[in-house]
Write a protein that holds these residues in place. Structure first.
Motif, PDB file in Angstrom:
ATOM      1  N   PRO A 161      58.009  17.764  33.397  1.00  0.00           N
ATOM      2  CA  PRO A 161      58.008  16.985  32.141  1.00  0.00           C
ATOM      3  C   PRO A 161      56.920  17.389  31.163  1.00  0.00           C
ATOM      4  CG  PRO A 161      58.232  15.534  34.044  1.00  0.00           C
ATOM      5  CD  PRO A 161      57.861  16.894  34.570  1.00  0.00           C
ATOM      6  N   PHE A 162      55.959  18.192  31.608  1.00  0.00           N
ATOM      7  CA  PHE A 162      54.830  18.539  30.750  1.00  0.00           C
ATOM      8  C   PHE A 162      54.842  20.012  30.351  1.00  0.00           C
ATOM      9  CE2 PHE A 162      53.856  15.158  33.704  1.00  0.00           C
ATOM     10  CZ  PHE A 162      53.550  14.126  32.833  1.00  0.00           C
ATOM     11  N   ALA A 163      55.950  20.685  30.633  1.00  0.00           N
ATOM     12  CA  ALA A 163      56.053  22.103  30.311  1.00  0.00           C
ATOM     13  C   ALA A 163      56.816  22.262  28.997  1.00  0.00           C
ATOM     14  CB  ALA A 163      56.761  22.857  31.436  1.00  0.00           C
ATOM     15  N   PHE A 164      56.134  22.741  27.970  1.00  0.00           N
ATOM     16  CA  PHE A 164      56.777  22.985  26.684  1.00  0.00           C
ATOM     17  C   PHE A 164      56.689  24.472  26.378  1.00  0.00           C
ATOM     18  CE2 PHE A 164      55.411  18.540  26.286  1.00  0.00           C
ATOM     19  CZ  PHE A 164      56.599  17.946  25.893  1.00  0.00           C
ATOM     20  N   THR A 165      57.781  25.008  25.883  1.00  0.00           N
ATOM     21  CA  THR A 165      57.825  26.438  25.588  1.00  0.00           C
ATOM     22  C   THR A 165      57.747  26.725  24.094  1.00  0.00           C
ATOM     23  OG1 THR A 165      60.247  26.354  25.585  1.00  0.00           O
ATOM     24  CG2 THR A 165      59.157  26.931  27.671  1.00  0.00           C
ATOM     25  N   SER A 166      57.870  25.693  23.259  1.00  0.00           N
ATOM     26  CA  SER A 166      57.824  25.926  21.811  1.00  0.00           C
ATOM     27  C   SER A 166      57.435  24.639  21.101  1.00  0.00           C
ATOM     28  CB  SER A 166      59.186  26.402  21.289  1.00  0.00           C
ATOM     29  OG  SER A 166      60.138  25.347  21.331  1.00  0.00           O
ATOM     30  N   ILE A 167      56.940  24.792  19.890  1.00  0.00           N
ATOM     31  CA  ILE A 167      56.604  23.601  19.094  1.00  0.00           C
ATOM     32  C   ILE A 167      57.864  22.840  18.701  1.00  0.00           C
ATOM     33  CG2 ILE A 167      54.384  24.410  18.219  1.00  0.00           C
ATOM     34  CD1 ILE A 167      55.872  25.279  15.653  1.00  0.00           C
ATOM     35  N   GLU A 168      58.968  23.537  18.493  1.00  0.00           N
ATOM     36  CA  GLU A 168      60.202  22.846  18.111  1.00  0.00           C
ATOM     37  C   GLU A 168      60.689  21.951  19.232  1.00  0.00           C
ATOM     38  OE1 GLU A 168      64.490  23.749  15.949  1.00  0.00           O
ATOM     39  OE2 GLU A 168      63.268  25.424  16.679  1.00  0.00           O
ATOM     40  N   ALA A 169      60.543  22.400  20.491  1.00  0.00           N
ATOM     41  CA  ALA A 169      60.939  21.560  21.620  1.00  0.00           C
ATOM     42  C   ALA A 169      60.087  20.293  21.674  1.00  0.00           C
ATOM     43  CB  ALA A 169      60.794  22.352  22.919  1.00  0.00           C
ATOM     44  N   ILE A 170      58.820  20.396  21.342  1.00  0.00           N
ATOM     45  CA  ILE A 170      57.950  19.218  21.316  1.00  0.00           C
ATOM     46  C   ILE A 170      58.415  18.255  20.234  1.00  0.00           C
ATOM     47  CG2 ILE A 170      55.582  18.393  20.996  1.00  0.00           C
ATOM     48  CD1 ILE A 170      54.660  21.251  21.795  1.00  0.00           C
ATOM     49  N   PHE A 171      58.694  18.779  19.040  1.00  0.00           N
ATOM     50  CA  PHE A 171      59.136  17.907  17.949  1.00  0.00           C
ATOM     51  C   PHE A 171      60.447  17.214  18.304  1.00  0.00           C
ATOM     52  CE2 PHE A 171      61.347  16.902  14.018  1.00  0.00           C
ATOM     53  CZ  PHE A 171      60.356  16.278  13.280  1.00  0.00           C
ATOM     54  N   ASP A 172      61.365  17.942  18.921  1.00  0.00           N
ATOM     55  CA  ASP A 172      62.653  17.341  19.281  1.00  0.00           C
ATOM     56  C   ASP A 172      62.481  16.219  20.296  1.00  0.00           C
ATOM     57  OD1 ASP A 172      64.032  18.933  17.532  1.00  0.00           O
ATOM     58  OD2 ASP A 172      64.603  20.430  19.042  1.00  0.00           O
ATOM     59  N   GLU A 173      61.551  16.381  21.256  1.00  0.00           N
ATOM     60  CA  GLU A 173      61.312  15.311  22.215  1.00  0.00           C
ATOM     61  C   GLU A 173      60.687  14.099  21.529  1.00  0.00           C
ATOM     62  OE1 GLU A 173      60.006  16.335  26.243  1.00  0.00           O
ATOM     63  OE2 GLU A 173      58.464  14.787  26.044  1.00  0.00           O
ATOM     64  N   HIS A 174      59.732  14.355  20.644  1.00  0.00           N
ATOM     65  CA  HIS A 174      59.146  13.262  19.850  1.00  0.00           C
ATOM     66  C   HIS A 174      60.242  12.551  19.056  1.00  0.00           C
ATOM     67  CE1 HIS A 174      57.136  11.212  16.593  1.00  0.00           C
ATOM     68  NE2 HIS A 174      57.401  12.155  15.727  1.00  0.00           N
ATOM     69  N   ARG A 175      61.111  13.321  18.434  1.00  0.00           N
ATOM     70  CA  ARG A 175      62.192  12.744  17.624  1.00  0.00           C
ATOM     71  C   ARG A 175      63.078  11.833  18.463  1.00  0.00           C
ATOM     72  NH1 ARG A 175      67.273  15.462  15.654  1.00  0.00           N
ATOM     73  NH2 ARG A 175      66.697  17.113  17.073  1.00  0.00           N
ATOM     74  N   SER A 176      63.338  12.216  19.707  1.00  0.00           N
ATOM     75  CA  SER A 176      64.217  11.407  20.557  1.00  0.00           C
ATOM     76  C   SER A 176      63.607  10.050  20.863  1.00  0.00           C
ATOM     77  CB  SER A 176      64.515  12.160  21.861  1.00  0.00           C
ATOM     78  OG  SER A 176      63.367  12.217  22.702  1.00  0.00           O
TER      79      SER A 176
END
Length: 909
Positions: A500-515
């Motif tokens: 759950p703490f592995a992010f490969t890109s900033i866009e993936a982080i933003f999308d999770e925040h958006r959800s």
């Protein structure tokens, strides 16, 4: 080849769009983005000089560093070693003492994606809510008030309201300095419609106040009484909107009962203003077709900041001045992404997407979306309490990211003591020269502006992309990457799956925040990177399926409370936390300079940004100075119950008698001993936990420091600053500033001469000790003068002795800055070039480098502001100097009127 990158400014919450020019190796220029709706191409003096802050790598943290023991210095390390050390030490503390024995202190200058990963690391992996941010020091009272009044955080207004407002209240905001790009929009609106009225509520006559139609110079801390008195008057005069109150609010009758005790005459006495001025302000607000209030630290940084915010909001609710064009309470954000940090829940007292820690359903939602179990139901430690907990060893390990609490926190000696005694301190920073870096056991090099990518949210809830123009230098990395790498190493040590703490890109982080925002009041389900790239910045709420975001909130009168009604809150005015006394009879207020930012770790790298206000000073009213036998330019001791600072005295009537003002920017990097926050109190607001940084009880006393030192040196200013800064703390008074990018100026004073310290300063300034150095020494008078030469140019001057010795050598010192060739015999320099220099010609317009003398001459010849712009060019680029230009024109016109009204005196016949 030059490339152009669209990005966003890293300074205040206006969120200006920028076009950054780079040549592949460094940033070479910047201009405002004309397509960005926050600024339409405008930039302020700070934003325009951002390339100068990034071009030199001097002072940048370029590699991880680890301290093996507290008695040793840090040494360079690999990223693997540094990350493993942080993970291992945090895991060890958590095993021994539990998750609440660690804490994270982050920053409103982080990008939303950075914030998100740190918040998830703290709350989802470590399972502590001990993550707070320096936004606690600037925005938390505004947050508390919005939530208490409207049910949710976030201003109900937008920037378009700046043009639509017919009456504007500035409350505790010197907007001309702190948010100059938005101030330009207000100026343009009033120029187009002179019937627009400005009311400024501020103890100082700031540049903003000088342009007001009505200035209310209230006693510091009396804002609640003022707003209560204004609402009392509006109720009495029948200028409230009872229909709106009955349909959309609750609690008004209880507040009305409280307001009976606040008639205008009594309130005027409390606030130290004329009753007629209070009534005038209330009448203008109540009769206006669109009243907008703009407020900032003067309300927020108070032990009663939430109530100050609420009392102002009450004026809007009671008159229906909300939810429509040009009307509403608009909190101006202090930092570039304080709003984004609030969105992700990056404070100790909230969960992601405006959820509450104490709400079990909210915790369950976050657990499901994060794929974790067991989120803590105990609110974490806000900033002041967090460092108190470090100080008394309840918190053993702390990770500080992109902020400088040793400078910015109140009663900051307690913070230094806390970090000195902490078991383990991690500092993640782009610059070596901050007051906090020396306490780091592990120093992690972070990417800075122009080198990282993600998003930020500005004051009007508008999300903008931040894009990298260059790769980070050395081993510096993005903040989210650093947090994620530690999480990946820490998770197995805590028995938690790392996925759950592995992010490969900033866009993936933003999308999770958006959800996490779906269905919430800040729903951004309709915003993704593709939309931001294609259509530009967007405001929230912006749910999926919407054509655009909402510019204004609560237009339908339905609020985010359980019953859809806004809430009035009944409370009484309470005075400041620390009253003045016979021992400490003066009220200290703190604030901003026009061209500096926070602790100056970035703006302090640019010499031209010192030109408008070159030295740390305390401003006092002329009558107060006269009573103490003080003159402008004296060194004085400002002291509170906690600490003291030695500063240069400035005398003018911009502050009221009984009040003194000190800018908050001067840190220990530029002033011996550190900034003014050492003297402030750590009293906090009971709702927001925001400290009262704006007020303390102090005294100002004359100070006799007979030994004086002054030096000017040419060279790499940033490298020279790094060498000189460690010496500042060794003197009763010492200050350093940059002049351009190739000169440094040092001043110092003390009770007795210190030859050893003087030699250390000589070495730090890289002055030669060979034939290119000419020295004059008078042992009997303890006077030393040294001149370093480079050909026919004077490359450096160091003078030590009495105040008269230094004053008499000012023209010699000025020669270093002037770079004029010396054409006479070298030994004649001490005689022929001795004497006072011409008074420093202060730069008023940074963009066009226009000095005060040129402006004064033009005004004397009849120029107004428009003609100054046309002839000298001042005020035509960023416009930050326009309020001062207007003030200078007004001052000269007033002086001319006074002179004309004075009768001539003639001799008797």
């Amino acid at each position: 080849m030059t490339t152009i990158t669209q990005t966003t400014c890293c300074y205040c919450g206006v969120g200006c769009g920028m076009l950054v020019e780079s040549d592949g190796e460094r940033i070479v220029g910047v201009r405002g983005d004309p397509a960005h709706p926050a600024n339409y191409g405008r930039l302020c003096s700070k934003g325009m000089t951002l390339p100068l802050t990034a071009q030199s790598l001097a002072g940048r943290v370029l590699t991880p560093e680890i301290r093996v023991s507290r008695d040793a210095g840090r040494t360079p390390a690999t990223w693997d070693a540094a990350l493993d050390t942080v993970a291992s030490r945090f895991a060890e503390v958590i095993r021994r003492h539990g998750p609440d024995a660690v804490a994270f202190y982050v920053s409103g200058q982080l990008l939303t994606e950075d914030y998100y990963v740190f918040n998830k690391l703290a709350k989802g992996l470590v399972r502590t809510n001990n993550i707070d941010t320096n936004s606690r020091l600037c925005m938390s009272s505004a947050v508390s008030a919005y939530k208490m009044a409207f049910g949710a955080d976030g201003p109900p207004t937008c920037y378009e309201d700046l043009e639509a407002a017919r009456t504007v209240i500035f409350a505790g905001s010197n907007m001309a300095y702190a948010h100059p790009v938005l101030f330009r929009r207000l100026e343009a609106a009033r120029a187009a419609d002179p019937s627009i009225r400005w009311i400024v509520i501020d103890p100082r006559r700031t540049d903003t106040a000088a342009m007001a139609d009505l200035h209310l110079p209230i006693v510091p801390g009396t804002d609640v009484a003022l707003f209560h008195g204004m609402l009392h008057h509006l109720i009495w005069e029948g200028r409230i909107d009872r229909r709106y109150i009955d349909a959309h609010t609750e609690g008004f009758d209880a507040l009305k009962q409280t307001l009976r005790a606040y008639p205008p005459q009594l309130v005027a006495d409390i606030c130290g203003i004329e009753e007629s001025a209070l009534r005038q302000a209330a009448d203008w607000f109540g009769e206006s077709p669109a009243a907008l209030s703009l407020y900032c630290m003067g309300l927020n940084q108070s032990s009663h900041g939430t109530q100050k915010n609420l009392a102002l909001i009450h004026l809007h609710l009671a008159t229906g001045q909300i939810g429509r064009a040009g009307a509403g309470p608009f909190s101006l954000t202090g930092q570039p992404n304080a709003m984004g940090g609030r969105e992700v829940g990056g404070l100790a007292t909230m969960l992601a997407a405006h959820r509450e820690i104490g709400n079990a359903a909210h915790r369950a939602q976050v657990e499901q979306l994060w794929g974790v179990q067991g989120l803590s139901d105990t609110p974490g430690l806000p900033a002041v309490e967090m460092f108190d907990a470090v100080r008394d060893a309840r918190v053993k390990a702390i990770w500080i990211v992109c902020t400088n609490p040793v400078h910015s926190m109140p009663d900051s000696a307690r913070v230094r003591e806390a970090l000195a005694n902490a078991e383990f301190v991690v500092v993640q920073e782009a610059f070596h020269q901050t007051d906090t870096v020396p306490y780091a056991d592990v120093l992690l090099p972070a990417a800075s502006w122009g080198e990282k990518a993600g998003t930020v949210t500005n004051s009007e809830r508008r999300i903008s992309r931040v894009r990298a123009a260059l790769a980070p230098p050395g081993d510096a990395r993005a903040d989210w990457w650093i947090a994620g790498e530690v999480a990946r190493r820490l998770a197995p040590k805590l028995g938690v799956p790392p996925e759950p703490f592995a992010f490969t890109s900033i866009e993936a982080i933003f999308d999770e925040h958006r959800s996490l925002t779906l269905g919430r009041d800040l729903d951004i389900g309709g915003i993704d990177y593709a939309l931001l790239d294609a259509s530009g910045p967007q405001q929230w709420p912006f749910p999926a399926g919407a054509a655009h975001g909402a510019a204004r909130r609560y237009e339908d009168g339905v609020f985010a409370t359980a019953h859809g009604r806004a809430k009035f809150h009944a409370f009484d005015y309470q005075p400041v936390a620390e009253p003045i006394s016979a021992r400490h009879p003066l009220r200290l207020i703190t604030g901003r300079l026009r061209d500096q930012w926070h602790g100056m770790s970035r703006t302090g790298r640019v010499g031209q940004l010192f030109e408008h206000a070159p030295e740390p000073a305390v401003t006092m009213h002329p009558a107060d100075a006269a009573r103490r036998g003080l003159r402008a330019g004296d060194l004085v001791r400002l002291s509170s119950r906690r600490a003291e600072r030695v500063l240069t005295l400035t005398v003018n009537d911009e502050v009221a008698s009984g009040t003194v003002f000190v800018p908050m920017h001067w840190s220990g990097q530029f002033l011996g001993g550190g900034g003014v926050n050492d003297t402030t109190t750590n009293a906090v607001d009971p709702y927001s936990r925001q400290p009262e940084l704006k007020h303390a009880a102090v005294r100002v006393d004359p100070l006799t420091l007979p030994w004086r030192v002054a030096a000017v040196r040419r060279g790499d200013a940033l490298a020279l600053h790094a060498a000189v800064q460690p010496l500042l703390a060794g003197r009763r008074f010492a200050a350093v500033r940059l002049e351009g990018d190739d000169r440094i100026v040092v001043t110092a004073a003390d009770v007795e001469a210190d030859a050893h310290w003087l030699e250390r300063l000589h070495t730090a300034l890289a002055l030669p000790r060979d034939a290119s150095l000419l020295e004059y020494r008078d042992a009997r008078r303890a006077t030393t003068k040294r001149v370093a030469w480079r050909g026919a140019l004077i490359d450096g001057v160091l003078v030590a002795g009495s105040e008269a010795d230094v004053a008499g050598s000012m023209s010699l010192l000025a020669r270093v800055s002037a770079a004029l060739p010396w054409t006479r015999a070298r030994h004649a320099v001490f005689v022929a070039d001795s004497g006072p220099a011409a008074p420093r010609d202060r730069t008023v317009c940074q963009c066009k480098a226009v000095a005060a003398s040129s402006i004064d001459a033009a005004i004397a010849a009849g120029a107004d502001v428009a003609q100054l712009k046309a002839t000298l060019g001042c005020g035509t680029v960023c416009g930050s100097c326009v309020p001062e230009l207007q003030r200078m024109c007004n001052a000269m016109a007033m002086a001319a009127q006074t002179s004309a009204a004075t009768p001539a005196v003639t001799g008797a016949a």
